[in-house]
Design an enzyme around this catalytic site. Structure first.
Site, PDB file in Angstrom:
ATOM      1  N   GLY A 144       0.638  -1.461  -0.019  1.00  0.00           N
ATOM      2  CA  GLY A 144       0.039  -0.040  -0.583  1.00  0.00           C
ATOM      3  C   GLY A 144       0.770   0.967   0.391  1.00  0.00           C
ATOM      4  CB  SER A 145       4.492   1.892  -0.519  1.00  0.00           C
ATOM      5  OG  SER A 145       4.705   1.033  -1.820  1.00  0.00           O
ATOM      6  CG  ASN A 146       2.216   3.072  -5.572  1.00  0.00           C
ATOM      7  OD1 ASN A 146       2.592   4.222  -6.476  1.00  0.00           O
ATOM      8  ND2 ASN A 146       2.511   1.578  -5.543  1.00  0.00           N
ATOM      9  CG  LEU A 157      -1.614  -8.810  -6.687  1.00  0.00           C
ATOM     10  CD1 LEU A 157      -0.599 -10.005  -5.578  1.00  0.00           C
ATOM     11  CD2 LEU A 157      -0.870  -8.761  -7.256  1.00  0.00           C
ATOM     12  CG  ASN A 174      -3.048  -1.883 -13.052  1.00  0.00           C
ATOM     13  OD1 ASN A 174      -3.068  -1.720 -11.391  1.00  0.00           O
ATOM     14  ND2 ASN A 174      -1.948  -2.646 -13.826  1.00  0.00           N
ATOM     15  CG  HIS A 220       2.062  -3.598 -15.399  1.00  0.00           C
ATOM     16  ND1 HIS A 220       1.882  -5.065 -14.928  1.00  0.00           N
ATOM     17  CD2 HIS A 220       4.029  -3.729 -15.910  1.00  0.00           C
ATOM     18  CE1 HIS A 220       2.672  -5.292 -15.244  1.00  0.00           C
ATOM     19  NE2 HIS A 220       3.640  -5.103 -15.834  1.00  0.00           N
ATOM     20  CG  ASP A 236      -0.815  -6.082 -16.548  1.00  0.00           C
ATOM     21  OD1 ASP A 236      -1.274  -5.115 -15.914  1.00  0.00           O
ATOM     22  OD2 ASP A 236      -0.032  -6.855 -16.772  1.00  0.00           O
ATOM     23  CD  GLU A 296       5.528   1.850  -8.492  1.00  0.00           C
ATOM     24  OE1 GLU A 296       5.102   0.971  -9.363  1.00  0.00           O
ATOM     25  OE2 GLU A 296       5.702   1.727  -7.237  1.00  0.00           O
TER      26      GLU A 296
HETATM   27  C1  GRF Z   1       3.729  -1.718  -7.460  1.00  0.00           C
HETATM   28  O1  GRF Z   1       4.795  -1.683  -7.601  1.00  0.00           O
HETATM   29  C2  GRF Z   1       2.432  -1.362  -8.104  1.00  0.00           C
HETATM   30  O2  GRF Z   1       3.587  -0.803  -9.956  1.00  0.00           O
HETATM   31  C3  GRF Z   1       2.297  -2.743  -8.892  1.00  0.00           C
HETATM   32  O3  GRF Z   1       1.827  -3.174  -7.454  1.00  0.00           O
HETATM   33  C4  GRF Z   1       3.138  -1.957  -6.604  1.00  0.00           C
HETATM   34  C5  GRF Z   1       2.222  -2.248  -5.118  1.00  0.00           C
HETATM   35  O4  GRF Z   1       3.150  -1.404  -4.320  1.00  0.00           O
HETATM   36  N1  GRF Z   1       0.681  -2.641  -9.808  1.00  0.00           N
HETATM   37  P1  GRF Z   1       2.786  -0.927  -3.118  1.00  0.00           P
HETATM   38  O5  GRF Z   1       1.213  -2.169  -2.771  1.00  0.00           O
HETATM   39  O6  GRF Z   1       1.722  -0.268  -3.351  1.00  0.00           O
HETATM   40  O7  GRF Z   1       3.611  -0.341  -2.343  1.00  0.00           O
END
Ligand code: GRF
Length: 201
Positions: free
Chosen positions: A13-15, A86, A103, A105, A146, A175
């Site tokens: 969940g860092s994003n 996922l 999304n 990727h 994708d 990201e």
């Molecule tokens: C990221 O690298 C994103 O591109 C991919 O999954 C990863 C998720 O990372 N789809 P996080 O859970 O946001 O840390």
């Protein structure tokens, strides 16, 4: 009125956290919900710590019932962001949110996409194939993995000495730098934004 965003994530969940924090400081959009198929995912703790409502659901809920769709509709969600999610996205939700599901990727699609191509699998393949560059792709989600229309890509160099772990760090940096801004650009329909010029597709 702010655009209402829901984020789907399965893991760290860092994003998701980066997107939530970004929009806390903006008046363009807000994250209302974080949804996950994994009750133990770290993303849920991150969201709760920022006072964002979380929803967990089973595969059965997701594919065989309308509970997730109804929750999105009840919350009047406008856009759905997949950030490390996922599971394949169900058709009925895609139909309700046409061209409103995006999304990220961690590779330069159409290369290194499709089934099995996620996380470290991708970065290992990049090293094995001795690629000289990799990057991120932000794209619309359709029924196939994708393959939706590409919105944005950013590249980073891969050195001969780079390990999959080093590549993962480079991707993470891209990201964090771009994902929230690309989302904002898209929802405010401002493709001329100078911060992103040269990268929007
Ligand atoms: C990221 O690298 C994103 O591109 C991919 O999954 C990863 C998720 O990372 N789809 P996080 O859970 O946001 O840390």
């Amino acid at each position: 009125m702010k655009t209402r965003i829901a984020i789907f994530a399965s893991g760290n969940g860092s994003n998701a956290e980066n997107i939530i924090r970004y929009f806390l400081k903006r008046d363009t959009a807000e994250v209302l919900l974080v949804l996950s198929n994994s009750p133990k995912a770290k993303v849920l703790e991150r969201a709760k710590a920022l006072n964002i409502s979380v929803v967990t659901f089973s595969k059965e809920d997701f594919y065989m019932s309308e509970s997730v769709l109804n929750r999105l509709l009840n919350e009047k969600i406008d856009w759905i962001i997949l950030a490390g999610f996922l599971l394949k996205f169900p058709e009925p939700i895609l139909q309700h949110f046409k061209n409103k599901v995006i999304n990220i990727h961690p590779a330069l699609l159409p290369k290194y996409g499709g089934k099995g191509m996620y996380g470290m699998n991708i970065h290992k393949a990049i090293v094995e194939k001795k690629e000289s560059e990799t990057g991120i792709t932000i794209h619309f989600v359709n029924e196939n993995y994708d393959e939706g229309k590409i919105i944005f890509q950013a590249k980073t160099e891969v050195l001969g000495t780079d390990t999959p772990e080093i590549i993962a760090k480079k991707i993470h940096t891209l990201e964090q730098q771009y994902f929230p801004k690309v989302i904002e650009n898209l929802i405010t329909e401002n493709p001329q934004d100078t911060r992103l010029r040269g990268h929007m597709q």
